[in-house]
Enzyme design. Structure first.
Site, mmCIF file in Angstrom:
data_model
loop_
_atom_site.group_PDB
_atom_site.id
_atom_site.type_symbol
_atom_site.label_atom_id
_atom_site.label_comp_id
_atom_site.label_asym_id
_atom_site.label_seq_id
_atom_site.Cartn_x
_atom_site.Cartn_y
_atom_site.Cartn_z
ATOM 1 N N ARG A 1 19.406 -10.498 -90.925
ATOM 2 C CA ARG A 1 20.576 -11.312 -91.334
ATOM 3 C C ARG A 1 21.437 -10.620 -92.389
ATOM 4 O O ARG A 1 22.181 -11.266 -93.129
ATOM 5 C CB ARG A 1 20.149 -12.692 -91.823
ATOM 6 N N LYS B 1 35.517 -5.473 -91.402
ATOM 7 C CA LYS B 1 35.502 -5.898 -89.989
ATOM 8 C C LYS B 1 34.551 -4.993 -89.211
ATOM 9 O O LYS B 1 34.654 -3.763 -89.302
ATOM 10 C CB LYS B 1 36.897 -5.813 -89.374
ATOM 11 N N GLU C 1 47.954 4.710 -88.093
ATOM 12 C CA GLU C 1 47.607 3.583 -88.980
ATOM 13 C C GLU C 1 48.322 3.732 -90.330
ATOM 14 O O GLU C 1 48.678 2.738 -90.965
ATOM 15 C CB GLU C 1 46.093 3.488 -89.188
ATOM 16 N N LYS D 1 45.754 -1.451 -98.074
ATOM 17 C CA LYS D 1 44.815 -2.286 -97.315
ATOM 18 C C LYS D 1 43.987 -3.156 -98.260
ATOM 19 O O LYS D 1 43.739 -4.329 -97.981
ATOM 20 C CB LYS D 1 43.922 -1.421 -96.417
ATOM 21 N N GLU E 1 40.948 -13.357 -92.882
ATOM 22 C CA GLU E 1 42.072 -13.542 -91.960
ATOM 23 C C GLU E 1 42.289 -15.013 -91.641
ATOM 24 O O GLU E 1 42.408 -15.414 -90.482
ATOM 25 C CB GLU E 1 41.817 -12.743 -90.670
ATOM 26 N N ARG F 1 46.066 -11.255 -93.843
ATOM 27 C CA ARG F 1 45.421 -10.046 -93.311
ATOM 28 C C ARG F 1 45.920 -9.696 -91.907
ATOM 29 O O ARG F 1 45.825 -8.553 -91.476
ATOM 30 C CB ARG F 1 43.901 -10.242 -93.323
ATOM 31 N N ASN G 1 47.405 -6.190 -88.336
ATOM 32 C CA ASN G 1 47.376 -6.086 -86.875
ATOM 33 C C ASN G 1 48.742 -5.718 -86.307
ATOM 34 O O ASN G 1 48.939 -5.764 -85.086
ATOM 35 C CB ASN G 1 46.904 -7.408 -86.260
ATOM 36 N N HIS H 1 49.176 -4.026 -82.989
ATOM 37 C CA HIS H 1 47.873 -4.006 -82.313
ATOM 38 C C HIS H 1 47.787 -4.941 -81.105
ATOM 39 O O HIS H 1 46.926 -4.741 -80.250
ATOM 40 C CB HIS H 1 46.750 -4.319 -83.305
ATOM 41 N N HIS I 1 46.210 -3.041 -78.146
ATOM 42 C CA HIS I 1 44.958 -3.412 -77.488
ATOM 43 C C HIS I 1 45.169 -3.630 -75.989
ATOM 44 O O HIS I 1 44.289 -3.337 -75.176
ATOM 45 C CB HIS I 1 44.337 -4.643 -78.161
ATOM 46 N N HIS J 1 43.029 5.031 -79.495
ATOM 47 C CA HIS J 1 43.511 3.904 -80.316
ATOM 48 C C HIS J 1 44.778 4.250 -81.106
ATOM 49 O O HIS J 1 45.760 3.497 -81.066
ATOM 50 C CB HIS J 1 42.392 3.435 -81.258
HETATM 51 N N1 GLY Z 1 42.189 -3.243 -88.939
HETATM 52 C C1 GLY Z 1 42.680 -4.514 -89.281
HETATM 53 C C2 GLY Z 1 41.949 -5.173 -90.380
HETATM 54 O O1 GLY Z 1 41.081 -4.562 -90.973
HETATM 55 O O2 GLY Z 1 42.200 -6.321 -90.670
#
Ligand code: GLY
Length: 392
Positions: free
Chosen positions: A124, A146, A196, A243, A253, A262, A266, A269, A273, A294
């Site tokens: 866990r 993430k 990025e 970031k 998010e 957050r 994206n 993206h 994606h 990517h």
């Molecule tokens: N790569 C997007 C984020 O970390 O929220």
């Protein structure tokens, strides 16, 4: 210890953690872990075989008195799967890793994502130190917690890769970004990471300073592409600072309404994606037609988002032009050389994790930064996709 790294602190609901950015850091990885208060009995290292063996040996050798076990892997989007996750969990169990122990992940963003997810699940949750060795992993994937694997699914009769469809938030305890690792990075992957960084400069908008200002980033591009270490340290630091600020404001998010929170990260993206998820998409890279990686898909996604924003009266022609020029200056493709039908692209887009009730939620660039917009409908979206297919 080598010269002092730059330290960027990421504030989270927990204790937060530091991102160390500098040169020669991996050679003293054990020392940095110790300084961060990480003194486990056992450490399991997941390492990317793409990282030069000498770099890995020296880093692992610095880990001191802990009992170290290791797994060497080479992952790509196709093997970013639950099967790989299971293999990593089995390795951690075999190493008898306890909750007070530590996982170290040394490699690119894909390994970081799966390794981070494995760390979040083992007993866990066990602490993880991320050692990103690609630009993309340094400026994005390793920071913010993430973690994920992909799923393969049949959508509207087409087999699609659902990127990062299964995952968890699991913040690292430390991130060690040694830009010397970028010296052995294939140029295609360096260019991918730059996408990025361009995204971060667009998010910063008119507030962006230094390498977070689109025009300054464009001017610095030849130096960055040449692998100048000091320029790369500045770029990674600036990107991580941006970031870290976004993550601190909306770690999970959860921001709603017009506040992008957050989700700002994206930007581009939802298009990217879909581009990556459809196996038929192709771009021209180094003279060959290939399926986009990517970063290449993100560069295209930024252009499409800018065209869409312009069409909706939110963006500007100057901003679209600046994004196009910066993407081109990074050596990233500005168009798709082949793609599936609009309907297939739209079906892929609707798999986006930000969609709600099948409605798309799009992050769009404006000169001042980004804004959120709900599904603008097929006509403007068609215009954005066509911008990626036209010859200019
Ligand atoms: N790569 C997007 C984020 O970390 O929220």
């Amino acid at each position: 210890m080598t010269g002092s790294p730059s330290t960027v602190h990421v504030s989270t609901a927990g204790d937060g953690y530091d991102v160390l950015v500098g040169r020669g850091l991996l050679a003293e990885l054990g020392g940095w872990c110790h300084e961060a208060g990480l003194n486990p009995q056992r450490i399991h290292v997941f390492e990317d075989s793409g990282v030069p063996e000498k770099t890995r040996e020296v880093a692992v050798g610095s880990l001191g008195s802990a009992a170290v076990t290791r797994t060497v892997l080479r992952l790509d989007e196709g093997s970013k799967t639950i099967a790989t996750l299971e293999r990593m969990l089995v390795e951690m169990a075999g190493a008898s890793l306890e909750r007070s122990d530590l996982v170290v992940v040394m490699g690119g963003g894909i390994l970081g994502d799966v390794g981070g997810l494995a760390a979040s699940l083992h007993r866990r949750g066990v602490r993880v130190v991320q050692c990103p060795t690609t630009l993309l992993a340094m400026v994005d994937a390793s920071v913010g917690g993430k973690t994920a694997v992909n799923l393969h699914a049949e959508i509207s009769g087409e087999g699609m890769l659902l990127k990062n469809a299964v995952g968890a938030f699991h913040q690292p305890s430390l991130v060690v970004a040694d830009v010397d690792a970028l010296q052995s990075l294939p140029p295609r992957h360096l260019r991918g990471g730059l996408a990025e960084c361009i995204k971060h400069a667009v998010i910063a908008g008119e507030r962006g300073e230094g390498l977070l200002h689109l025009e300054q980033l464009l001017s610095a591009m030849p130096t960055l592409l040449a692998g100048d270490p000091e320029a790369l340290v500045s770029l990674v630091r600036a990107s991580v600072e941006l970031k870290a600020g976004v993550v601190a404001g909306d770690e999970r998010e959860l921001a709603t309404g017009a506040n992008a929170g957050r989700r700002a990260l994206n930007l581009g993206h939802t298009f990217a994606h879909a581009i990556e998820g459809c196996g038929q998409t192709r771009v021209l890279v180094d003279g060959h037609e290939v399926h986009p990686e990517h970063g290449e898909a993100v560069g295209l996604g930024l252009i499409a988002a800018a065209v869409l924003a312009e069409k909706l009266g939110l963006g500007s022609a100057d901003l679209t032009d600046a994004i196009r020029r910066t993407v081109a200056s990074a050596g990233l493709p500005g168009r798709l050389s082949s793609s599936p039908s609009f309907n297939t692209l739209m079906a892929a887009m609707r798999q986006d994790k930000k969609a709600s009730g099948g409605q798309l939620r799009l992050v769009l660039p404006t000169p001042a930064g980004v804004v959120m917009r709900d599904d603008p409908g097929n006509e403007p979206l068609g215009r954005a996709w066509r911008a990626l297919l036209s010859a200019d």
